[in-house]
Design an enzyme around this catalytic site. Structure first.
Site, PDB file in Angstrom:
ATOM      1  N   ARG A 144       4.978  -6.030 -11.560  1.00  0.00           N
ATOM      2  CA  ARG A 144       5.619  -7.347 -11.450  1.00  0.00           C
ATOM      3  C   ARG A 144       4.672  -8.395 -10.898  1.00  0.00           C
ATOM      4  O   ARG A 144       5.084  -9.516 -10.617  1.00  0.00           O
ATOM      5  CB  ARG A 144       6.840  -7.237 -10.562  1.00  0.00           C
ATOM      6  CG  ARG A 144       6.541  -6.636  -9.202  1.00  0.00           C
ATOM      7  CD  ARG A 144       7.739  -6.754  -8.349  1.00  0.00           C
ATOM      8  NE  ARG A 144       7.614  -5.947  -7.149  1.00  0.00           N
ATOM      9  CZ  ARG A 144       8.429  -6.049  -6.123  1.00  0.00           C
ATOM     10  NH1 ARG A 144       9.414  -6.921  -6.178  1.00  0.00           N
ATOM     11  NH2 ARG A 144       8.287  -5.297  -5.071  1.00  0.00           N
ATOM     12  N   ASP A 182      -1.564   3.527  -3.544  1.00  0.00           N
ATOM     13  CA  ASP A 182      -1.621   2.322  -4.377  1.00  0.00           C
ATOM     14  C   ASP A 182      -1.414   1.058  -3.542  1.00  0.00           C
ATOM     15  O   ASP A 182      -1.581  -0.049  -4.054  1.00  0.00           O
ATOM     16  CB  ASP A 182      -0.594   2.381  -5.514  1.00  0.00           C
ATOM     17  CG  ASP A 182       0.789   2.748  -5.023  1.00  0.00           C
ATOM     18  OD1 ASP A 182       0.952   3.879  -4.528  1.00  0.00           O
ATOM     19  OD2 ASP A 182       1.699   1.913  -5.112  1.00  0.00           O
TER      20      ASP A 182
HETATM   21  P1  AMP Z   1       5.615  -0.899  -4.298  1.00  0.00           P
HETATM   22  O1  AMP Z   1       6.378   0.222  -3.683  1.00  0.00           O
HETATM   23  O2  AMP Z   1       6.262  -2.255  -4.121  1.00  0.00           O
HETATM   24  O3  AMP Z   1       4.187  -0.919  -3.887  1.00  0.00           O
HETATM   25  O4  AMP Z   1       5.661  -0.671  -5.861  1.00  0.00           O
HETATM   26  C1  AMP Z   1       5.273   0.510  -6.499  1.00  0.00           C
HETATM   27  C2  AMP Z   1       5.132   0.275  -7.968  1.00  0.00           C
HETATM   28  O5  AMP Z   1       6.382  -0.156  -8.531  1.00  0.00           O
HETATM   29  C3  AMP Z   1       4.117  -0.782  -8.346  1.00  0.00           C
HETATM   30  O6  AMP Z   1       3.478  -0.361  -9.514  1.00  0.00           O
HETATM   31  C4  AMP Z   1       4.962  -2.005  -8.573  1.00  0.00           C
HETATM   32  O7  AMP Z   1       4.355  -2.925  -9.433  1.00  0.00           O
HETATM   33  C5  AMP Z   1       6.212  -1.400  -9.201  1.00  0.00           C
HETATM   34  N1  AMP Z   1       7.405  -2.225  -8.996  1.00  0.00           N
HETATM   35  C6  AMP Z   1       8.078  -2.445  -7.836  1.00  0.00           C
HETATM   36  N2  AMP Z   1       9.123  -3.258  -8.041  1.00  0.00           N
HETATM   37  C7  AMP Z   1       9.149  -3.563  -9.360  1.00  0.00           C
HETATM   38  C8  AMP Z   1       9.984  -4.356 -10.196  1.00  0.00           C
HETATM   39  N3  AMP Z   1      11.034  -5.015  -9.709  1.00  0.00           N
HETATM   40  N4  AMP Z   1       9.676  -4.423 -11.501  1.00  0.00           N
HETATM   41  C9  AMP Z   1       8.623  -3.771 -12.003  1.00  0.00           C
HETATM   42  N5  AMP Z   1       7.792  -3.009 -11.280  1.00  0.00           N
HETATM   43  C10 AMP Z   1       8.040  -2.904  -9.973  1.00  0.00           C
HETATM   44 MG    MG Z   2       2.540  -1.735  -4.232  1.00  0.00          MG
END
Ligand code: AMP
Ligand code: MG
Length: 488
Positions: free
Chosen positions: A93, A252
């Site tokens: 996103r 990540d």
């Molecule tokens: P995070 O836990 O926020 O670091 O996210 C982990 C993964 O999920 C990353 O690849 C983000 O880009 C993806 N991600 C989190 N929220 C969304 C969303 N609403 N739409 C698409 N991808 C998401």
């Molecule tokens: Mg992330």
């Protein structure tokens, strides 16, 4: 200062082969409006705050329009999430618009978080909600003001487009700035795909741009890995010393530059609680506050593994071998300084004993450390402002007597020590309940003044700001019910 129309783009990441990203444009949102911005972050792009009155700039920050020279893309990465390898993540996103070279010659990548779906969105909607955007904006800028390496936040733009989480919310985009958003997971993805050339090329890119002192070496990779581990150690020391809990330390979310990256369910300690879990979804406490330094070490082993194609296993493990010592040293030095003591084993012992007392008495960490700046080391003084925080008065008294003796032996005198400590022990931190109040006003009343007030307050966290005394207080009772999770 110049206009956004004059921004000069020099997109380093876009010059890498397409293996590292997918070109994708932001998905427009209807009727975007400005929620808040950081004048300091704007200045990194040589932009003046008056630019924020330009409707065109709001359209750009909403993802509705691109400037000439931008090259929009989502980066590919993988990562270990809660200990398990996930072969493909990537910017699901977030969309990188391009990299600006400022007048000081610094490169700043501009990224929109919440800009719509990308090839890496998996099941997600590509959006971010106003609530989490406010938290990321405020915390990025607050961390920077605390002197902690972090990605920056330039602005939040909102749109009434609904976004569905546990309930219906509205969309927002945070514009983030960083020299680079490359993560440990950016390397891991190619290791698990067995694409050694892609690991090497990315390492060369990161070294040339961000570790230039290593670029001339015949074999820079071991030292590169060592430098990343040292930066990570320094970052962990800062998090632990200030009482910051990240909440989702997946590989990540680990910056290759040692920056605090990807603000989700983070939290600052209120009462000192070593096992504090800020992420409501982290049921096992993998990312509890006191686990962070070890988790970072574990994450470094995953980075080291991903770089093994560029060096032997022994070399890789030696390269991260200094991490524990580097973390300990940085943490102890910082804690000694926060206690106004010279670094050393005795002083570290005093500081650690104080933390145990705080934990047992459930005392607010930030308030204690700030009041400590006014500690009177004259023999026989009770120091009531501190003492009254404790249920265990005897415990405090015996610690305070040792502390006073150490100060009398080592210190430059209470006044000078206190002054130095006030530049290290913040008065104001982004407590969850403060963010929550700003969020509620923004979401319920479209009133963004509380965001601006908090932002201004937290850009001077070490200064006494008498009108905002209440913002330095312990959380109110209602704050106990606040739960933050990965949903954002
Ligand atoms: P995070 O836990 O926020 O670091 O996210 C982990 C993964 O999920 C990353 O690849 C983000 O880009 C993806 N991600 C989190 N929220 C969304 C969303 N609403 N739409 C698409 N991808 C998401
Ligand atoms: Mg992330």
């Amino acid at each position: 200062m110049s206009s956004h129309r004059d921004l000069v783009f020099d997109n380093g990441f876009a010059r890498l082969p397409e293996a590292y990203y997918s070109r994708v444009c932001p998905t427009p949102v209807p009727d975007p409006y400005l929620v808040c911005y950081s004048a300091e972050a704007l200045a990194l792009l040589d932009l003046d705050a008056s630019e924020m009155t330009q409707p065109e700039l709001i359209e750009i920050l909403a993802g509705n329009r691109l400037l000439p020279g931008m090259d929009a893309m989502a980066a590919l990465y993988a990562g270990h999430q809660f200990g398990h390898y996930v072969p493909q993540l990537g910017d699901g996103r977030a969309i990188l618009l391009g990299e600006v070279k400022n007048s000081r010659g610094e490169g700043w990548e501009i990224q929109l978080k919440g800009a719509g779906r990308t090839p890496y969105s998996r099941g997600g909607d590509g959006r971010a909600v106003l609530r989490s955007s406010i938290r990321e904006f405020l915390c990025s800028e607050a961390m920077h003001a605390l002197g902690i390496p972090t990605t920056r936040a330039l602005a939040i733009v909102g749109s009434d487009r609904p976004v569905y989480r546990e309930e219906e919310e509205t969309a927002a985009l945070v514009t983030r700035l960083a020299p680079s958003f490359v993560r440990f997971g950016s390397f891991e993805v190619f290791y698990y795909r067995n694409q050694v050339e892609s690991i090497k090329h990315l390492a060369d890119y990161v070294i040339a741009r961000y570790y230039p002192e290593l670029a001339g070496r015949s074999d820079p990779y071991p030292e590169f890995l060592r430098q990343v581990s040292l930066r990570t150690a320094g970052l962990m020391a800062q998090w632990q010393a200030v009482g910051f809990s990240h909440g989702v330390m997946n590989t990540d979310n680990m910056s290759i530059l040692g920056l605090t990256l990807d603000y989700g369910p983070f939290g600052f300690l209120d009462a000192f609680e070593p096992g504090y879990i800020c992420n409501h979804s982290d049921t096992s406490g993998r990312y509890a506050f006191d686990q962070q330094p070890n988790v970072a070490a574990w994450n470094l082993t995953k980075l080291a593994q991903a770089l093994v194609p560029l060096m032997s296993v022994e070399t890789a493990s030696a390269a991260i071998g200094d991490y524990p010592q580097a973390f300990n040293q940085a943490y102890i030095d910082r804690m000694a300084a926060r206690f106004g003591l010279p670094p050393g084993r005795d002083t570290a012992g005093l500081a650690m004993d104080a933390l145990q007392l705080l934990a047992r008495n459930r005392i607010d960490y930030t308030i204690f450390m700030r009041r400590l700046c006014d500690f009177d080391s004259t023999p026989g003084t009770l120091n009531p402002a501190l003492r009254d925080l404790f249920l265990d008065r005897a415990g405090f008294d015996s610690w305070a007597a040792r502390y006073a003796a150490a100060l009398r032996q080592n210190g430059p005198g209470d006044a000078a020590r206190g002054q130095a400590m006030r530049t290290l022990n913040p008065k104001y931190i982004l407590r969850n309940h403060l963010a929550e109040t700003a969020i509620r006003r923004a979401a319920d009343e479209r009133d963004y003044s509380e965001i601006n007030r908090l932002h201004a307050l937290l850009t001077r966290p070490f200064d006494e700001q008498p009108a905002y005394e209440a913002y330095a207080a312990e959380p109110p009772d209602w704050a106990r019910k606040i739960e933050v999770s990965c949903s954002s």
